[in-house]
Scaffold this motif. Sequence first.
Motif, PDB file in Angstrom:
ATOM      1  N   THR A 286       0.874  -1.168   0.000  1.00  0.00           N
ATOM      2  CA  THR A 286       0.000   0.000   0.000  1.00  0.00           C
ATOM      3  C   THR A 286       0.912   1.219   0.000  1.00  0.00           C
ATOM      4  O   THR A 286       1.584   1.484   0.993  1.00  0.00           O
ATOM      5  N   SER A 287       0.976   1.929  -1.126  1.00  0.00           N
ATOM      6  CA  SER A 287       1.875   3.067  -1.299  1.00  0.00           C
ATOM      7  C   SER A 287       3.302   2.632  -0.974  1.00  0.00           C
ATOM      8  O   SER A 287       3.833   1.724  -1.623  1.00  0.00           O
ATOM      9  N   ASN A 288       3.918   3.224   0.040  1.00  0.00           N
ATOM     10  CA  ASN A 288       5.322   2.904   0.330  1.00  0.00           C
ATOM     11  C   ASN A 288       5.493   1.941   1.501  1.00  0.00           C
ATOM     12  O   ASN A 288       6.585   1.834   2.058  1.00  0.00           O
ATOM     13  N   VAL A 289       4.430   1.223   1.863  1.00  0.00           N
ATOM     14  CA  VAL A 289       4.516   0.223   2.935  1.00  0.00           C
ATOM     15  C   VAL A 289       4.227  -1.166   2.371  1.00  0.00           C
ATOM     16  O   VAL A 289       3.253  -1.359   1.639  1.00  0.00           O
ATOM     17  N   ILE A 290       5.086  -2.115   2.714  1.00  0.00           N
ATOM     18  CA  ILE A 290       4.917  -3.512   2.307  1.00  0.00           C
ATOM     19  C   ILE A 290       4.616  -4.339   3.555  1.00  0.00           C
ATOM     20  O   ILE A 290       5.333  -4.251   4.551  1.00  0.00           O
ATOM     21  N   VAL A 291       3.548  -5.123   3.482  1.00  0.00           N
ATOM     22  CA  VAL A 291       3.129  -5.946   4.616  1.00  0.00           C
ATOM     23  C   VAL A 291       3.283  -7.419   4.248  1.00  0.00           C
ATOM     24  O   VAL A 291       2.858  -7.844   3.173  1.00  0.00           O
ATOM     25  N   THR A 292       3.908  -8.168   5.133  1.00  0.00           N
ATOM     26  CA  THR A 292       4.086  -9.605   4.925  1.00  0.00           C
ATOM     27  C   THR A 292       3.444 -10.372   6.068  1.00  0.00           C
ATOM     28  O   THR A 292       3.689 -10.076   7.247  1.00  0.00           O
ATOM     29  N   ILE A 293       2.617 -11.338   5.701  1.00  0.00           N
ATOM     30  CA  ILE A 293       2.009 -12.249   6.686  1.00  0.00           C
ATOM     31  C   ILE A 293       2.474 -13.653   6.335  1.00  0.00           C
ATOM     32  O   ILE A 293       2.264 -14.120   5.212  1.00  0.00           O
ATOM     33  N   GLU A 294       3.101 -14.307   7.281  1.00  0.00           N
ATOM     34  CA  GLU A 294       3.559 -15.681   7.077  1.00  0.00           C
ATOM     35  C   GLU A 294       2.878 -16.555   8.122  1.00  0.00           C
ATOM     36  O   GLU A 294       3.086 -16.381   9.323  1.00  0.00           O
ATOM     37  N   TYR A 295       2.084 -17.496   7.644  1.00  0.00           N
ATOM     38  CA  TYR A 295       1.262 -18.322   8.522  1.00  0.00           C
ATOM     39  C   TYR A 295       1.586 -19.786   8.251  1.00  0.00           C
ATOM     40  O   TYR A 295       1.423 -20.272   7.122  1.00  0.00           O
TER      41      TYR A 295
END
Length: 278
Positions: free
Chosen positions: A236-245
Amino acid sequence: MQRKAYVPGIAVLLAALLAGCTGGSDGGGSADDSKGSNSGTTAPAAQPGKYRTLPEACSAAGHDSLDSLLPGIKQIADEEQREKAYEGEATLTYDTDRRDGCRWKVESTSATDHLLVDFERVVSYDNAVSDATKAGEVFGGKETAADLPEPADSSSSTSSSPSSTPSADTDTATPSASASASASASASASASASETPADLQPRTLDGLGDEAFLNDRLSPASSAAQQRTVTVVFRTSNVIVTIEYAEQPTASTDAPDSKEMQDRARKLAQQLADKLNG
Protein backbone atom coordinates in the motif's frame (compact mmCIF):
# COMPACT_ATOMS: atom_id res chain seq x y z
CA MET A 1 37.64 76.89 -8.11
CA GLN A 2 38.75 74.17 -10.47
CA ARG A 3 39.89 72.05 -7.56
CA LYS A 4 36.55 72.51 -5.86
CA ALA A 5 34.81 71.32 -9.05
CA TYR A 6 37.18 68.36 -9.42
CA VAL A 7 36.72 66.87 -5.96
CA PRO A 8 32.92 66.35 -6.23
CA GLY A 9 33.53 64.67 -9.59
CA ILE A 10 35.81 62.11 -7.96
CA ALA A 11 33.20 61.50 -5.28
CA VAL A 12 30.54 60.89 -7.90
CA LEU A 13 32.84 58.49 -9.75
CA LEU A 14 33.66 56.57 -6.57
CA ALA A 15 29.97 56.36 -5.67
CA ALA A 16 29.22 54.98 -9.13
CA LEU A 17 31.97 52.36 -8.81
CA LEU A 18 30.72 51.30 -5.39
CA ALA A 19 27.18 51.05 -6.68
CA GLY A 20 28.43 48.87 -9.50
CA CYS A 21 30.18 46.53 -7.09
CA THR A 22 27.08 46.30 -4.94
CA GLY A 23 24.96 45.62 -7.98
CA GLY A 24 27.34 42.86 -9.00
CA SER A 25 26.94 41.24 -5.61
CA ASP A 26 23.15 41.36 -5.91
CA GLY A 27 23.43 39.90 -9.35
CA GLY A 28 25.36 36.95 -7.94
CA GLY A 29 22.54 36.27 -5.51
CA SER A 30 20.02 36.39 -8.32
CA ALA A 31 22.10 33.94 -10.27
CA ASP A 32 22.00 31.46 -7.36
CA ASP A 33 18.23 31.80 -7.05
CA SER A 34 17.88 31.36 -10.79
CA LYS A 35 19.97 28.18 -10.63
CA GLY A 36 17.80 26.73 -7.93
CA SER A 37 14.72 27.66 -9.89
CA ASN A 38 16.04 26.09 -13.07
CA SER A 39 16.98 22.86 -11.30
CA GLY A 40 13.50 22.76 -9.77
CA THR A 41 11.76 23.10 -13.13
CA THR A 42 13.93 20.57 -14.96
CA ALA A 43 13.90 17.87 -12.27
CA PRO A 44 11.12 18.30 -9.69
CA ALA A 45 11.58 16.18 -6.57
CA ALA A 46 9.49 13.00 -6.45
CA GLN A 47 6.63 12.89 -3.99
CA PRO A 48 7.39 11.45 -0.54
CA GLY A 49 5.58 8.32 0.59
CA LYS A 50 2.10 8.37 2.02
CA TYR A 51 3.26 6.78 5.28
CA ARG A 52 5.85 8.30 7.63
CA THR A 53 5.36 5.79 10.50
CA LEU A 54 4.25 2.19 10.94
CA PRO A 55 1.63 0.45 13.10
CA GLU A 56 2.93 -1.60 16.01
CA ALA A 57 3.07 -5.14 14.64
CA CYS A 58 2.45 -6.95 17.94
CA SER A 59 -0.85 -5.12 18.41
CA ALA A 60 -1.90 -5.12 14.75
CA ALA A 61 -3.84 -8.39 15.01
CA GLY A 62 -6.75 -8.46 17.43
CA HIS A 63 -7.61 -11.29 19.79
CA ASP A 64 -10.34 -12.58 17.46
CA SER A 65 -7.88 -12.87 14.58
CA LEU A 66 -5.31 -14.61 16.74
CA ASP A 67 -7.95 -17.01 18.05
CA SER A 68 -8.68 -18.00 14.45
CA LEU A 69 -5.08 -18.24 13.26
CA LEU A 70 -3.72 -19.83 16.45
CA PRO A 71 -6.43 -22.18 17.78
CA GLY A 72 -4.23 -23.40 20.62
CA ILE A 73 -4.15 -19.98 22.21
CA LYS A 74 -7.58 -20.48 23.74
CA GLN A 75 -6.48 -23.84 25.13
CA ILE A 76 -3.88 -22.20 27.36
CA ALA A 77 -5.31 -22.62 30.84
CA ASP A 78 -3.09 -20.16 32.66
CA GLU A 79 -4.45 -16.66 32.09
CA GLU A 80 -1.07 -14.96 32.41
CA GLN A 81 0.54 -17.31 29.89
CA ARG A 82 -2.42 -16.87 27.56
CA GLU A 83 -2.09 -13.08 27.63
CA LYS A 84 1.63 -13.40 26.99
CA ALA A 85 0.85 -15.61 24.00
CA TYR A 86 -1.50 -12.94 22.64
CA GLU A 87 1.25 -10.32 22.97
CA GLY A 88 3.62 -12.17 20.66
CA GLU A 89 7.35 -11.52 20.40
CA ALA A 90 8.70 -8.47 18.59
CA THR A 91 11.26 -9.16 15.88
CA LEU A 92 14.65 -7.47 15.99
CA THR A 93 14.61 -4.00 14.43
CA TYR A 94 16.74 -0.87 14.71
CA ASP A 95 14.11 1.63 13.59
CA THR A 96 10.44 0.89 14.18
CA ASP A 97 9.47 3.73 11.83
CA ARG A 98 11.13 1.81 9.02
CA ARG A 99 10.37 -1.81 9.98
CA ASP A 100 8.37 -3.53 12.68
CA GLY A 101 7.47 -7.19 13.05
CA CYS A 102 6.02 -9.69 15.50
CA ARG A 103 5.99 -13.48 15.82
CA TRP A 104 3.62 -15.89 17.53
CA LYS A 105 4.02 -19.62 18.16
CA VAL A 106 1.24 -21.58 19.83
CA GLU A 107 0.81 -25.31 20.31
CA SER A 108 -2.53 -27.05 20.47
CA THR A 109 -3.58 -30.67 20.85
CA SER A 110 -3.70 -31.09 17.06
CA ALA A 111 -0.99 -28.79 15.67
CA THR A 112 1.64 -26.14 16.19
CA ASP A 113 0.90 -22.80 14.54
CA HIS A 114 3.31 -19.99 13.67
CA LEU A 115 2.42 -16.45 12.62
CA LEU A 116 4.60 -13.56 11.48
CA VAL A 117 3.37 -10.04 10.75
CA ASP A 118 5.94 -7.69 9.23
CA PHE A 119 5.59 -4.03 8.21
CA GLU A 120 8.25 -2.41 6.03
CA ARG A 121 8.23 1.29 5.14
CA VAL A 122 10.30 1.92 2.03
CA VAL A 123 12.12 5.22 1.57
CA SER A 124 13.72 6.27 -1.71
CA TYR A 125 16.93 8.25 -1.44
CA ASP A 126 16.73 9.19 -5.12
CA ASN A 127 15.00 12.55 -5.63
CA ALA A 128 13.80 11.36 -9.03
CA VAL A 129 12.12 8.23 -7.61
CA SER A 130 9.16 8.42 -5.25
CA ASP A 131 8.91 6.27 -2.12
CA ALA A 132 5.90 4.45 -3.60
CA THR A 133 7.78 3.67 -6.82
CA LYS A 134 10.75 2.35 -4.85
CA ALA A 135 8.38 0.23 -2.73
CA GLY A 136 6.93 -1.15 -5.96
CA GLU A 137 10.42 -2.24 -6.99
CA VAL A 138 11.02 -3.93 -3.62
CA PHE A 139 7.64 -5.65 -3.85
CA GLY A 140 8.46 -6.84 -7.37
CA GLY A 141 11.65 -8.42 -6.07
CA LYS A 142 9.71 -10.28 -3.41
CA GLU A 143 7.19 -11.53 -5.97
CA THR A 144 9.97 -12.70 -8.29
CA ALA A 145 11.68 -14.51 -5.40
CA ALA A 146 8.39 -16.28 -4.60
CA ASP A 147 8.57 -17.89 -8.05
CA LEU A 148 4.81 -18.07 -8.50
CA PRO A 149 3.66 -20.61 -11.08
CA GLU A 150 2.01 -19.52 -14.29
CA PRO A 151 -1.80 -19.60 -14.14
CA ALA A 152 -3.09 -23.11 -14.82
CA ASP A 153 -4.10 -23.81 -18.44
CA SER A 154 -6.43 -26.78 -18.57
CA SER A 155 -5.95 -27.31 -22.31
CA SER A 156 -2.17 -27.45 -22.10
CA SER A 157 -2.18 -29.65 -19.01
CA THR A 158 -4.52 -32.21 -20.56
CA SER A 159 -2.51 -32.32 -23.76
CA SER A 160 0.82 -32.73 -21.97
CA SER A 161 -0.25 -35.46 -19.58
CA PRO A 162 -0.77 -38.27 -22.14
CA SER A 163 2.53 -37.55 -23.88
CA SER A 164 4.56 -37.48 -20.69
CA THR A 165 3.28 -40.80 -19.35
CA PRO A 166 4.09 -43.00 -22.40
CA SER A 167 7.58 -41.53 -22.72
CA ALA A 168 8.32 -42.51 -19.13
CA ASP A 169 7.02 -46.05 -19.74
CA THR A 170 8.71 -46.70 -23.09
CA ASP A 171 12.05 -44.96 -22.70
CA THR A 172 14.52 -47.63 -21.54
CA ALA A 173 17.68 -45.55 -22.03
CA THR A 174 19.60 -44.36 -18.99
CA PRO A 175 18.56 -40.76 -18.38
CA SER A 176 21.17 -38.03 -18.06
CA ALA A 177 21.62 -36.10 -14.82
CA SER A 178 19.80 -33.10 -16.23
CA ALA A 179 16.95 -35.26 -17.48
CA SER A 180 16.65 -36.90 -14.07
CA ALA A 181 16.59 -33.53 -12.34
CA SER A 182 13.98 -32.28 -14.77
CA ALA A 183 11.85 -35.36 -14.23
CA SER A 184 12.17 -35.01 -10.46
CA ALA A 185 11.18 -31.36 -10.58
CA SER A 186 8.26 -32.17 -12.83
CA ALA A 187 7.11 -34.91 -10.49
CA SER A 188 7.33 -32.57 -7.50
CA ALA A 189 5.35 -29.90 -9.34
CA SER A 190 2.72 -32.46 -10.34
CA ALA A 191 2.45 -33.72 -6.79
CA SER A 192 2.05 -30.18 -5.48
CA ALA A 193 -0.57 -29.41 -8.09
CA SER A 194 -2.50 -32.55 -7.22
CA GLU A 195 -2.49 -31.63 -3.54
CA THR A 196 -3.70 -28.07 -4.07
CA PRO A 197 -6.64 -27.17 -6.34
CA ALA A 198 -5.96 -24.70 -9.15
CA ASP A 199 -7.85 -21.86 -7.46
CA LEU A 200 -5.67 -22.27 -4.35
CA GLN A 201 -2.31 -22.31 -6.14
CA PRO A 202 0.22 -19.55 -5.40
CA ARG A 203 -0.97 -16.47 -7.31
CA THR A 204 -1.35 -12.71 -7.46
CA LEU A 205 -4.32 -11.24 -5.59
CA ASP A 206 -6.77 -8.52 -6.59
CA GLY A 207 -8.43 -6.03 -4.27
CA LEU A 208 -5.74 -6.06 -1.60
CA GLY A 209 -3.68 -2.87 -1.39
CA ASP A 210 -2.05 -1.60 -4.57
CA GLU A 211 -0.70 -5.06 -5.44
CA ALA A 212 -0.50 -8.39 -3.67
CA PHE A 213 0.39 -12.06 -4.03
CA LEU A 214 -0.12 -15.28 -2.10
CA ASN A 215 2.27 -18.19 -1.78
CA ASP A 216 1.35 -21.65 -0.49
CA ARG A 217 3.99 -24.27 0.20
CA LEU A 218 3.71 -27.77 1.68
CA SER A 219 6.88 -29.37 3.02
CA PRO A 220 7.96 -32.62 1.33
CA ALA A 221 6.28 -35.77 2.58
CA SER A 222 8.37 -37.59 5.15
CA SER A 223 8.05 -39.48 8.41
CA ALA A 224 7.49 -36.17 10.18
CA ALA A 225 4.26 -34.23 9.86
CA GLN A 226 4.03 -31.97 6.82
CA GLN A 227 4.10 -28.25 7.46
CA ARG A 228 2.12 -25.89 5.27
CA THR A 229 3.19 -22.25 5.01
CA VAL A 230 0.90 -19.63 3.52
CA THR A 231 2.43 -16.23 2.82
CA VAL A 232 0.51 -13.12 1.84
CA VAL A 233 2.45 -10.02 0.76
CA PHE A 234 0.83 -6.76 -0.24
CA ARG A 235 1.89 -3.17 -0.86
CA THR A 236 0.00 0.00 0.00
CA SER A 237 1.87 3.07 -1.30
CA ASN A 238 5.32 2.90 0.33
CA VAL A 239 4.52 0.22 2.94
CA ILE A 240 4.92 -3.51 2.31
CA VAL A 241 3.13 -5.95 4.62
CA THR A 242 4.09 -9.61 4.93
CA ILE A 243 2.01 -12.25 6.69
CA GLU A 244 3.56 -15.68 7.08
CA TYR A 245 1.26 -18.32 8.52
CA ALA A 246 2.49 -21.89 9.10
CA GLU A 247 0.93 -24.97 10.63
CA GLN A 248 2.39 -28.39 11.42
CA PRO A 249 -0.07 -31.07 12.57
CA THR A 250 0.76 -33.30 15.47
CA ALA A 251 -0.10 -36.45 13.52
CA SER A 252 2.27 -37.30 10.66
CA THR A 253 -0.62 -38.55 8.54
CA ASP A 254 -2.38 -35.20 8.47
CA ALA A 255 -1.75 -32.26 6.13
CA PRO A 256 -2.97 -28.74 6.95
CA ASP A 257 -5.97 -27.60 4.93
CA SER A 258 -4.88 -25.17 2.22
CA LYS A 259 -8.17 -23.31 1.78
CA GLU A 260 -8.70 -22.85 5.49
CA MET A 261 -5.21 -21.45 6.03
CA GLN A 262 -5.39 -19.19 2.98
CA ASP A 263 -8.75 -17.81 4.06
CA ARG A 264 -7.42 -16.99 7.53
CA ALA A 265 -4.27 -15.33 6.19
CA ARG A 266 -6.16 -13.30 3.59
CA LYS A 267 -8.70 -12.14 6.15
CA LEU A 268 -5.91 -10.86 8.40
CA ALA A 269 -4.23 -9.19 5.40
CA GLN A 270 -7.43 -7.33 4.57
CA GLN A 271 -7.78 -6.18 8.17
CA LEU A 272 -4.22 -4.84 8.14
CA ALA A 273 -4.82 -3.09 4.82
CA ASP A 274 -7.92 -1.43 6.26
CA LYS A 275 -5.93 -0.45 9.34
CA LEU A 276 -3.31 1.25 7.19
CA ASN A 277 -5.92 3.07 5.14
CA GLY A 278 -8.00 4.02 8.16
